[in-house]
Scaffold this motif. Structure first.
Motif, PDB file in Angstrom:
ATOM      1  N   TRP A 132       0.832  -1.202   0.000  1.00 21.09           N
ATOM      2  CA  TRP A 132       0.000   0.000   0.000  1.00 21.09           C
ATOM      3  C   TRP A 132       0.870   1.257   0.000  1.00 21.09           C
ATOM      4  O   TRP A 132       0.590   2.202  -0.726  1.00 21.09           O
ATOM      5  CB  TRP A 132      -0.914   0.018   1.207  1.00 21.09           C
ATOM      6  N   ASP A 133       1.918   1.266   0.818  1.00 24.29           N
ATOM      7  CA  ASP A 133       2.825   2.420   0.865  1.00 24.29           C
ATOM      8  C   ASP A 133       3.487   2.636  -0.497  1.00 24.29           C
ATOM      9  O   ASP A 133       3.638   3.766  -0.949  1.00 24.29           O
ATOM     10  CB  ASP A 133       3.897   2.229   1.934  1.00 24.29           C
ATOM     11  N   TYR A 134       3.862   1.544  -1.140  1.00 20.62           N
ATOM     12  CA  TYR A 134       4.522   1.588  -2.449  1.00 20.62           C
ATOM     13  C   TYR A 134       3.595   2.132  -3.533  1.00 20.62           C
ATOM     14  O   TYR A 134       4.027   2.866  -4.429  1.00 20.62           O
ATOM     15  CB  TYR A 134       4.988   0.165  -2.784  1.00 20.62           C
ATOM     16  N   MET A 135       2.312   1.815  -3.453  1.00 21.75           N
ATOM     17  CA  MET A 135       1.353   2.205  -4.482  1.00 21.75           C
ATOM     18  C   MET A 135       0.685   3.551  -4.217  1.00 21.75           C
ATOM     19  O   MET A 135       0.056   4.115  -5.107  1.00 21.75           O
ATOM     20  CB  MET A 135       0.273   1.114  -4.611  1.00 21.75           C
ATOM     21  N   GLU A 136       0.842   4.092  -3.047  1.00 19.82           N
ATOM     22  CA  GLU A 136       0.131   5.301  -2.619  1.00 19.82           C
ATOM     23  C   GLU A 136       0.330   6.493  -3.549  1.00 19.82           C
ATOM     24  O   GLU A 136      -0.585   7.291  -3.761  1.00 19.82           O
ATOM     25  CB  GLU A 136       0.567   5.644  -1.188  1.00 19.82           C
ATOM     26  N   ASP A 137       1.495   6.620  -4.147  1.00 19.75           N
ATOM     27  CA  ASP A 137       1.783   7.797  -4.973  1.00 19.75           C
ATOM     28  C   ASP A 137       1.121   7.766  -6.350  1.00 19.75           C
ATOM     29  O   ASP A 137       1.125   8.776  -7.055  1.00 19.75           O
ATOM     30  CB  ASP A 137       3.285   7.994  -5.121  1.00 19.75           C
ATOM     31  N   ILE A 138       0.538   6.639  -6.729  1.00 20.88           N
ATOM     32  CA  ILE A 138      -0.053   6.560  -8.079  1.00 20.88           C
ATOM     33  C   ILE A 138      -1.542   6.230  -8.081  1.00 20.88           C
ATOM     34  O   ILE A 138      -2.133   6.050  -9.139  1.00 20.88           O
ATOM     35  CB  ILE A 138       0.714   5.553  -8.978  1.00 20.88           C
ATOM     36  N   MET A 139      -2.146   6.186  -6.881  1.00 22.84           N
ATOM     37  CA  MET A 139      -3.564   5.814  -6.771  1.00 22.84           C
ATOM     38  C   MET A 139      -4.302   6.737  -5.820  1.00 22.84           C
ATOM     39  O   MET A 139      -3.689   7.400  -4.994  1.00 22.84           O
ATOM     40  CB  MET A 139      -3.697   4.389  -6.210  1.00 22.84           C
ATOM     41  N   GLU A 140      -5.614   6.693  -5.904  1.00 22.14           N
ATOM     42  CA  GLU A 140      -6.444   7.334  -4.902  1.00 22.14           C
ATOM     43  C   GLU A 140      -6.407   6.441  -3.657  1.00 22.14           C
ATOM     44  O   GLU A 140      -6.736   5.250  -3.735  1.00 22.14           O
ATOM     45  CB  GLU A 140      -7.876   7.467  -5.423  1.00 22.14           C
ATOM     46  N   THR A 141      -5.990   7.022  -2.519  1.00 25.17           N
ATOM     47  CA  THR A 141      -5.813   6.209  -1.313  1.00 25.17           C
ATOM     48  C   THR A 141      -6.466   6.854  -0.093  1.00 25.17           C
ATOM     49  O   THR A 141      -6.744   8.049  -0.065  1.00 25.17           O
ATOM     50  CB  THR A 141      -4.320   5.978  -1.002  1.00 25.17           C
ATOM     51  N   ASN A 142      -6.657   6.031   0.912  1.00 25.34           N
ATOM     52  CA  ASN A 142      -7.133   6.457   2.224  1.00 25.34           C
ATOM     53  C   ASN A 142      -5.951   6.951   3.054  1.00 25.34           C
ATOM     54  O   ASN A 142      -4.792   6.742   2.659  1.00 25.34           O
ATOM     55  CB  ASN A 142      -7.818   5.275   2.921  1.00 25.34           C
ATOM     56  N   PRO A 143      -6.205   7.566   4.216  1.00 24.30           N
ATOM     57  CA  PRO A 143      -5.109   8.048   5.059  1.00 24.30           C
ATOM     58  C   PRO A 143      -4.086   6.973   5.455  1.00 24.30           C
ATOM     59  O   PRO A 143      -2.905   7.273   5.641  1.00 24.30           O
ATOM     60  CB  PRO A 143      -5.827   8.604   6.290  1.00 24.30           C
ATOM     61  N   ASP A 144      -4.509   5.706   5.554  1.00 21.45           N
ATOM     62  CA  ASP A 144      -3.571   4.627   5.896  1.00 21.45           C
ATOM     63  C   ASP A 144      -2.854   4.062   4.667  1.00 21.45           C
ATOM     64  O   ASP A 144      -2.171   3.057   4.746  1.00 21.45           O
ATOM     65  CB  ASP A 144      -4.282   3.503   6.647  1.00 21.45           C
ATOM     66  N   HIS A 145      -3.022   4.719   3.510  1.00 17.00           N
ATOM     67  CA  HIS A 145      -2.432   4.356   2.219  1.00 17.00           C
ATOM     68  C   HIS A 145      -3.124   3.183   1.545  1.00 17.00           C
ATOM     69  O   HIS A 145      -2.712   2.780   0.458  1.00 17.00           O
ATOM     70  CB  HIS A 145      -0.923   4.097   2.314  1.00 17.00           C
ATOM     71  N   SER A 146      -4.159   2.627   2.143  1.00 15.86           N
ATOM     72  CA  SER A 146      -4.926   1.585   1.460  1.00 15.86           C
ATOM     73  C   SER A 146      -5.647   2.242   0.282  1.00 15.86           C
ATOM     74  O   SER A 146      -6.007   3.421   0.344  1.00 15.86           O
ATOM     75  CB  SER A 146      -5.946   0.943   2.400  1.00 15.86           C
ATOM     76  N   PRO A 147      -5.837   1.500  -0.807  1.00 15.01           N
ATOM     77  CA  PRO A 147      -6.537   2.101  -1.941  1.00 15.01           C
ATOM     78  C   PRO A 147      -8.002   2.367  -1.606  1.00 15.01           C
ATOM     79  O   PRO A 147      -8.632   1.581  -0.893  1.00 15.01           O
ATOM     80  CB  PRO A 147      -6.413   1.041  -3.038  1.00 15.01           C
ATOM     81  N   VAL A 148      -8.506   3.482  -2.096  1.00 20.90           N
ATOM     82  CA  VAL A 148      -9.941   3.716  -2.009  1.00 20.90           C
ATOM     83  C   VAL A 148     -10.574   2.671  -2.915  1.00 20.90           C
ATOM     84  O   VAL A 148     -10.268   2.604  -4.106  1.00 20.90           O
ATOM     85  CB  VAL A 148     -10.305   5.145  -2.455  1.00 20.90           C
ATOM     86  N   SER A 149     -11.400   1.842  -2.338  1.00 23.57           N
ATOM     87  CA  SER A 149     -11.941   0.689  -3.053  1.00 23.57           C
ATOM     88  C   SER A 149     -13.420   0.548  -2.733  1.00 23.57           C
ATOM     89  O   SER A 149     -13.827   0.688  -1.577  1.00 23.57           O
ATOM     90  CB  SER A 149     -11.186  -0.565  -2.605  1.00 23.57           C
ATOM     91  N   VAL A 150     -14.203   0.280  -3.759  1.00 24.99           N
ATOM     92  CA  VAL A 150     -15.637   0.072  -3.589  1.00 24.99           C
ATOM     93  C   VAL A 150     -15.954  -1.356  -4.026  1.00 24.99           C
ATOM     94  O   VAL A 150     -15.688  -1.735  -5.171  1.00 24.99           O
ATOM     95  CB  VAL A 150     -16.455   1.077  -4.432  1.00 24.99           C
ATOM     96  N   ASP A 151     -16.476  -2.145  -3.095  1.00 24.46           N
ATOM     97  CA  ASP A 151     -16.866  -3.515  -3.424  1.00 24.46           C
ATOM     98  C   ASP A 151     -18.079  -3.503  -4.340  1.00 24.46           C
ATOM     99  O   ASP A 151     -18.972  -2.660  -4.216  1.00 24.46           O
ATOM    100  CB  ASP A 151     -17.190  -4.306  -2.159  1.00 24.46           C
TER     101      ASP A 151
END
Length: 110
Positions: A77-96
């Motif tokens: 998550w930390d690695y991908m945070e700079d190229i995606m829409e993320t939450n404060p904990d760096h998890s991707p904003v994701s909609v099931d």
């Protein structure tokens, strides 16, 4: 087998980088996914909207839920945070997404 689907968003200028990072997915991440019951995992890009559609097949919901708290997942998550829409904990904003139809011929005699 349980099917799961979700959508996320990648930054418009980062489509190629997103794909590059996934093509070089860390071996320890692959191992952890398998250890958490992932049977199959695919991500598709809709370029015009920057939307990512994720689809995975898992063995067990409880086992899969534990993946989020693994050290390697947090690192990813930390690695991908700079190229995606993320939450404060760096998890991707994701909609099931809700599965509303499945047609599966794998076990059919047809």
């Amino acid at each position: 087998m349980i099917r799961k689907a979700f959508v996320m968003t990648v930054n418009p200028k980062d489509h190629a980088e997103y794909q590059r990072r996934h093509e070089a997915l860390w071996p320890e991440m692959k191992t952890e996914l398998k250890n958490h019951g992932v049977l199959s995992y695919s991500i598709f890009l809709q370029k015009e909207t920057n939307q990512l559609f994720g689809y995975l097949e898992i063995e067990d919901e409880e086992l899969w839920a534990k993946m989020a708290d693994t050290k390697i997942n947090r690192k990813w998550w930390d690695y991908m945070e700079d190229i995606m829409e993320t939450n404060p904990d760096h998890s991707p904003v994701s909609v099931d997404l809700k599965n509303v139809f499945t047609l599966d011929f794998k076990d059919s005699l047809l």
